[in-house]
Motif scaffolding. Structure first.
Motif, PDB file in Angstrom:
ATOM      1  N   ASP A 135      19.539  32.703  27.108  1.00  0.00           N
ATOM      2  CA  ASP A 135      19.594  34.078  28.024  1.00  0.00           C
ATOM      3  C   ASP A 135      20.737  33.869  28.859  1.00  0.00           C
ATOM      4  O   ASP A 135      20.464  33.953  29.941  1.00  0.00           O
ATOM      5  N   PHE A 184      21.853  35.566  24.281  1.00  0.00           N
ATOM      6  CA  PHE A 184      21.049  36.806  24.108  1.00  0.00           C
ATOM      7  C   PHE A 184      21.323  37.702  25.304  1.00  0.00           C
ATOM      8  O   PHE A 184      20.625  37.983  26.012  1.00  0.00           O
ATOM      9  N   ARG A 198      12.893  45.640  34.091  1.00  0.00           N
ATOM     10  CA  ARG A 198      13.991  45.125  33.606  1.00  0.00           C
ATOM     11  C   ARG A 198      15.078  46.037  33.922  1.00  0.00           C
ATOM     12  O   ARG A 198      16.234  45.756  33.442  1.00  0.00           O
ATOM     13  N   LYS A 238      20.816  44.076  23.000  1.00  0.00           N
ATOM     14  CA  LYS A 238      19.426  44.283  23.078  1.00  0.00           C
ATOM     15  C   LYS A 238      19.113  45.411  23.928  1.00  0.00           C
ATOM     16  O   LYS A 238      19.935  45.882  24.825  1.00  0.00           O
ATOM     17  N   HIS A 239      17.716  45.775  23.902  1.00  0.00           N
ATOM     18  CA  HIS A 239      16.875  45.523  22.948  1.00  0.00           C
ATOM     19  C   HIS A 239      16.754  46.728  22.243  1.00  0.00           C
ATOM     20  O   HIS A 239      16.478  48.000  22.831  1.00  0.00           O
ATOM     21  N   MET A 290      19.011  42.098  18.898  1.00  0.00           N
ATOM     22  CA  MET A 290      17.580  42.141  19.238  1.00  0.00           C
ATOM     23  C   MET A 290      16.630  43.282  19.347  1.00  0.00           C
ATOM     24  O   MET A 290      16.978  44.084  20.071  1.00  0.00           O
ATOM     25  N   TYR A 293      10.608  45.427  22.218  1.00  0.00           N
ATOM     26  CA  TYR A 293       9.323  45.097  22.072  1.00  0.00           C
ATOM     27  C   TYR A 293       8.429  46.574  22.048  1.00  0.00           C
ATOM     28  O   TYR A 293       7.442  46.890  21.767  1.00  0.00           O
ATOM     29  N   ASP A 333      12.479  39.458  18.886  1.00  0.00           N
ATOM     30  CA  ASP A 333      12.446  38.826  20.340  1.00  0.00           C
ATOM     31  C   ASP A 333      11.191  37.838  20.376  1.00  0.00           C
ATOM     32  O   ASP A 333      10.549  37.768  19.228  1.00  0.00           O
ATOM     33  N   TRP A 334      10.948  37.134  21.616  1.00  0.00           N
ATOM     34  CA  TRP A 334       9.993  36.158  21.506  1.00  0.00           C
ATOM     35  C   TRP A 334       8.651  36.640  20.990  1.00  0.00           C
ATOM     36  O   TRP A 334       7.977  37.192  21.686  1.00  0.00           O
ATOM     37  N   MET A 360      12.073  34.890  16.249  1.00  0.00           N
ATOM     38  CA  MET A 360      12.213  33.913  17.479  1.00  0.00           C
ATOM     39  C   MET A 360      10.548  33.376  17.223  1.00  0.00           C
ATOM     40  O   MET A 360       9.738  34.263  17.855  1.00  0.00           O
ATOM     41  N   TRP A 468      15.617  35.445  35.603  1.00  0.00           N
ATOM     42  CA  TRP A 468      16.487  34.548  34.608  1.00  0.00           C
ATOM     43  C   TRP A 468      17.384  33.597  35.438  1.00  0.00           C
ATOM     44  O   TRP A 468      18.715  33.534  34.823  1.00  0.00           O
ATOM     45  N   GLU A 525      11.185  41.102  33.575  1.00  0.00           N
ATOM     46  CA  GLU A 525      10.219  41.642  32.661  1.00  0.00           C
ATOM     47  C   GLU A 525       9.110  42.462  33.227  1.00  0.00           C
ATOM     48  O   GLU A 525       9.396  43.024  34.301  1.00  0.00           O
TER      49      GLU A 525
END
Ligand code: GLC
Length: 658
Positions: A135, A184, A198, A238-239, A290, A293, A333-334, A360, A468, A525
Motif C-alpha cells: 500500500d 495498491f 477513509r 480502488k475501491h 480493487m 468492501y 481486497d483483504w 487477497m 498507513w 479505515e
C-alpha cells in the motif's frame, strides 16, 4: 425515464477500445534458466515475442493447479520464515499489509526479502515470477526512511496534476527500488461524507477533481510500455466502486459508515462513483482494480437489496471489463470475499465468477486454492474464467518485465528518502495548504516576528503523517524521519525566535505571533469513522460511550487556542487532520488566520514555508468544510448545503520576496 446502467454502458461499449497494454520486452536473456532447459527458450520465455503470444504459450503449458495458484495472493507473514509454500502452492503474489515489514525495516532488507520470495517462485516448474504488492498510498509508508507524501486529500487541494504525477513517480521509484512491483494505489473514491474514516485517501468530494488527479496513475506506471522500468510499478485504482458513497449508519460490522451501502440509483452512482474509472482505464491504462468492501443498493429496484461489490458481476464484469474495456487484473481486497453471503465455496465461486482475477487471502490461501479447484472440477466455475483471470495476471507480469528481470534493480535504492525526493514532498506539502481565513493580513508572518507555537500537532511527525505509516493505523510520536511543523518554523524563523509550549502553559508575549497546530491522531479505515468503531467506545468516560473520532478539536487543543489567541498580538490556527474538523465559533472567532494543512507526511517544513511566506498559499478545498457534524454529508452543489467554507475555497498570498 429509467436510465439503466446498461444503456449508459452501451455508450461506453461503443467507445471503449481494447486496453492497449504495449508489450514490454528487453533483449537481455532471462535470468532464470529456460524451462526448456536448453539455450533455445520456449516461446513464453522469448522477450522478442509479443506479450499476447507469450501469455498464450505459457497458459497452454500450465496445469489447473498452477493456474489457480497464480490467482492466489497471501501475506508476507505466511512465508517469511519458510518460503517453500510459494513454490508448492504456485503462489502468484505476496503482499505486505500495513505494518507487515522485514526486520530490520530498511530498503535493502525489503529488497532482500522480496528477492528471497522471488527465488522460491522461480523454483516452480515453469519459473513464473511472483508479484509483490504493497500500500504505497502516500509514498511507501511501510518502509522506514521512505519519503512520506501528503495523503490524497492534500494532493487534491494542490489542484496540480503535474505535481501529483511527480509525487507518484517518486513513490514508484522508492517502492520498486526496494522490491515491490505493485502498489495498491491510488484510491479513486470521491468522499461524500467526511464522517468516513477513509476520507483522507480521497482526492476530494468531486469525481471531476478525482479525474484531474489520475495523473497519479501515470506517475506510478509511466507511459504505456514503461512498466518494466526500474522506477515504475503496477497501479491499482480502488475501491471499485462507491466506497466513498455509502450512507452513514450502513457500515459493515463495527463501522458506522465504512464498508457500508451506497443507496443510490444507477444514474447517480455513475456520476458519483463510476465515471472516474473510465479515464483511469482507457486514458491512464490502470493495470489493476480493487473492488470495494461496500455494497450497492439500487433505489430503482427497491431499497433493501444491497449487493457487495466483491460479488457484483454486473459492475465488475459487465461494466468494468465489458463496457469500460478493462483488460488488467481485478485483485480482491483483504479477505473481501469472506463478506459475501453463503458458505465458503459459495463465496469463492461468487467472487471468481463475478470477475475477480486474484484473491487477497492472507490467512486462507491453501483453502482458497483447494476450494476453487473443487468448484472448477464441479463445473461451477468455468475454465474459461480461470484462463481469463490467469491471462490477465500473466500479462501484467510480462508487462512489468518480471520474466526478464525478476529480481530487484537496486540502482536507485540509495535515493530512497534522499534530499531530491524530500524536496518534491516539501513542495507538495506547501501547495496542499489551504488558507481559510487571514484577517489583518496576518499571514505570511512578518520577518523577525517572535513565534509562540502550541498545539498537539505542532511537533508530532506521526500525527502529521496519519494512517498507513509504519503500521496500518499509523501512530503518534517520532515514528519516521523528517521534519515537524515546529522544526520548519524554528529553521525558518530562527530557533531563538520561537517559543514552544504544547499546552500553551508558558507565558505568551504581547507581541508574539501565535501558531497553534491542532488536529487528529492517526487512524485508518473504519477506525476513523466518526462514532466508531462501535466497540472502540471508551467506557472510561463515566460509562458514557465516547466515539473514537468525532471531527471536533480536543479539549486540550481548544484550551491552547483560547490561551494563545487571547494573549498574543495575532494568532494562526493550523488544522492537521485527515478531513475537515468542526471549528467552534469561539475558536474560529479568536483566530486571526486559519489553515487546513491536511496530513502533510514527513516534510512538515512545507507547512512552515507557507506560514513564513517562503511559498505562497495556493491550495483550494478538496471537500466542503462543514459548520457542524450534523451537516454531513455536506457536499458542493447542493443548494441546501451551507458549509462554513465551500468546496474549492482557498485564499491566496503572494510569495514573500524580501
Ligand atoms: C485494506 C484496504 C485496502 C488495502 C488492503 C491491503 O483492508 O481496504 O485499501 O489495499 O487492505 O492492505
Amino acid at each position: 425515464m429509467r436510465t439503466s446502467l446498461r444503456a449508459t454502458t452501451v455508450v461506453l461499449a461503443v467507445a471503449a477500445s481494447a486496453l492497449s497494454l504495449t508489450a514490454v520486452g528487453t533483449a537481455s536473456p532471462a535470468t532464470a534458466q529456460p524451462a526448456g532447459g536448453t539455450s533455445h527458450p520456449l516461446p513464453y520465455e522469448d522477450s522478442r515475442l509479443p506479450v499476447p503470444r507469450r501469455v498464450a504459450d505459457l497458459l497452454s503449458r500450465m496445469t489447473l493447479e498452477e493456474k489457480v495458484g497464480q490467482m492466489t495472493q497471501t501475506e508476507r507473514y505466511q512465508v517469511a520464515d519458510d518460503t517453500s509454500p510459494i513454490t508448492t502452492w504456485h503462489l502468484g503474489s505476496i503482499l505486505s499489509g500495513g505494518g507487515s515489514t522485514p526486520t530490520p525495516n530498511t530498503p535493502t532488507a525489503w529488497a532482500d526479502m522480496v528477492d528471497r520470495f522471488q527465488r522460491a517462485a522461480l523454483a516452480t516448474r515453469l519459473h513464473i515470477p511472483l508479484l509483490y504488492g504493497i500500500d504505497s498510498v502516500h509514498g511507501d509508508g511501510n518502509m522506514l526512511g521512505a519519503t512520506v507524501f501528503p495523503h490524497n486529500i492534500g494532493l487534491g487541494a494542490t489542484r496540480d496534476p503535474a505535481l501529483v504525477r511527480e509525487v507518484e513517480h517518486v513513490t514508484a521509484s522508492e517502492t520498486r527500488s526496494s522490491g515491490p512491483q505493485w502498489a495498491f494505489a491510488p484510491c479513486l473514491c470521491a468522499a461524500r461524507d467526511d464522517r468516513w474514516g477513509r476520507t483522507y485517501e480521497s482526492f476530494g468530494e468531486d469525481p471531476r477533481l478525482v479525474e484531474q488527479m489520475e495523473t497519479a496513475i501515470d506517475g506510478l506506471q509511466g507511459p504505456p510500455g514503461h512498466l518494466g522500468d526500474r522506477d515504475r510499478v503496477l497501479a491499482t485504482v480502488k475501491h471499485y466502486a462507491g466506497d466513498g458513497d455509502t450512507r452513514y449508519g450502513t457500515g459493515s460490522g463495527d463501522y458506522p459508515i465504512d464498508q457500508g451501502v451506497a443507496v443510490t440509483d444507477r444514474k447517480s452512482f455513475w456520476r458519483n462513483a463510476l465515471q472516474q474509472y473510465v479515464p483511469a482505464v482507457r486514458q491512464h491504462h490502470a493495470g489493476s482494480v480493487m473492488p470495494s468492501y461496500s455494497s450497492v443498493d439500487w433505489t430503482e429496484d427497491g431499497v433493501g437489496n444491497p449487493v457487495k461489490m466483491h460479488g457484483n458481476r454486473e459492475l465488475l464484469t459487465g461494466v468494468l471489463k465489458g463496457a469500460m474495456g478493462f483488460h488488467g487484473v481485478v485483485i480482491s481486497d483483504w479477505e473481501g470475499i469472506h463478506q459475501l453471503p453463503g458458505d465458503w465455496p459459495t463465496q469463492v465461486r461468487t467472487g471468481v465468477n463475478a470477475g475477480i482475477d486474484m484473491m487477497m487471502e492472507p490467512n486462507a490461501y491453501q483453502s482458497f486454492e483447494t476450494t476453487l479447484l473443487d468448484e472448477v472440477h464441479a463445473g461451477r466455475v468455468p475454465t474459461s474464467r480461470i484462463d481469463d483471470a490467469v491471462s490477465r495476471i500473466l500479462t501484467a507480469k510480462f508487462e512489468l518485465g518480471l520474466f526478464e528481470h525478476p529480481f530487484t534493480d537496486r540502482t536507485d535504492l540509495p535515493d530512497i528518502g534522499g534530499p531530491a525526493h524530500r524536496a518534491v514532498a516539501r513542495r507538495a506539502v506547501a501547495e496542499s495548504q489551504v488558507l481559510l481565513a487571514n484577517h489583518h493580513r496576518t499571514l505570511p508572518v512578518r520577518p523577525g516576528a517572535h513565534l509562540y507555537v502550541a498545539g498537539s500537532n505542532a511537533d508530532d511527525i506521526g500525527n502529521q503523517a496519519g494512517g498507513w505509516t509504519m503500521t496500518w493505523q499509523g501512530g503518534s510520536g517520532a515514528t519516521i524521519p523528517g521534519t515537524t511543523i515546529l522544526d520548519g518554523l524554528r529553521q525558518g524563523a530562527g530557533a531563538g525566535n520561537v517559543t514552544w509550549s504544547q499546552d500553551a502553559s508558558a507565558p505568551v508575549g504581547p507581541d508574539d505571533v501565535g501558531v497553534v497546530v491542532v488536529g487528529e491522531t492517526p487512524y485508518a479505515e473504519g477506525f476513523g469513522d466518526v462514532g466508531g468503531p462501535r466497540w472502540a467506545y471508551d467506557p472510561g468516560d463515566h460509562g458514557v460511550p465516547r466515539p473514537v473520532k468525532d471531527m471536533q478539536l480536543s479539549g486540550a487543543d481548544k484550551a491552547a487556542v483560547d490561551r494563545v489567541c487571547s494573549a498574543a498580538a495575532s494568532c494562526v490556527v493550523v488544522v492537521v487532520s485527515g478531513r475537515p474538523l468542526v471549528l467552534d465559533p469561539q475558536q474560529l472567532g479568536e483566530a486571526d488566520a486559519v489553515v487546513a494543512a491536511w496530513l502533510p507526511g514527513s516534510e512538515g517544513e512545507g507547512v512552515a514555508d507557507t506560514l513564513l511566506g517562503r511559498r505562497p498559499f495556493t491550495g483550494k478545498l478538496p471537500v466542503s468544510w462543514p459548520r457542524t457534524v450534523a451537516q454531513e454529508p455536506v457536499k458542493g452543489g447542493d443548494p441546501h448545503d451551507d458549509p462554513l467554507f465551500p468546496f474549492g475555497f482557498g485564499l491566496t498570498t503572494a510569495r514573500r520576496t524580501s
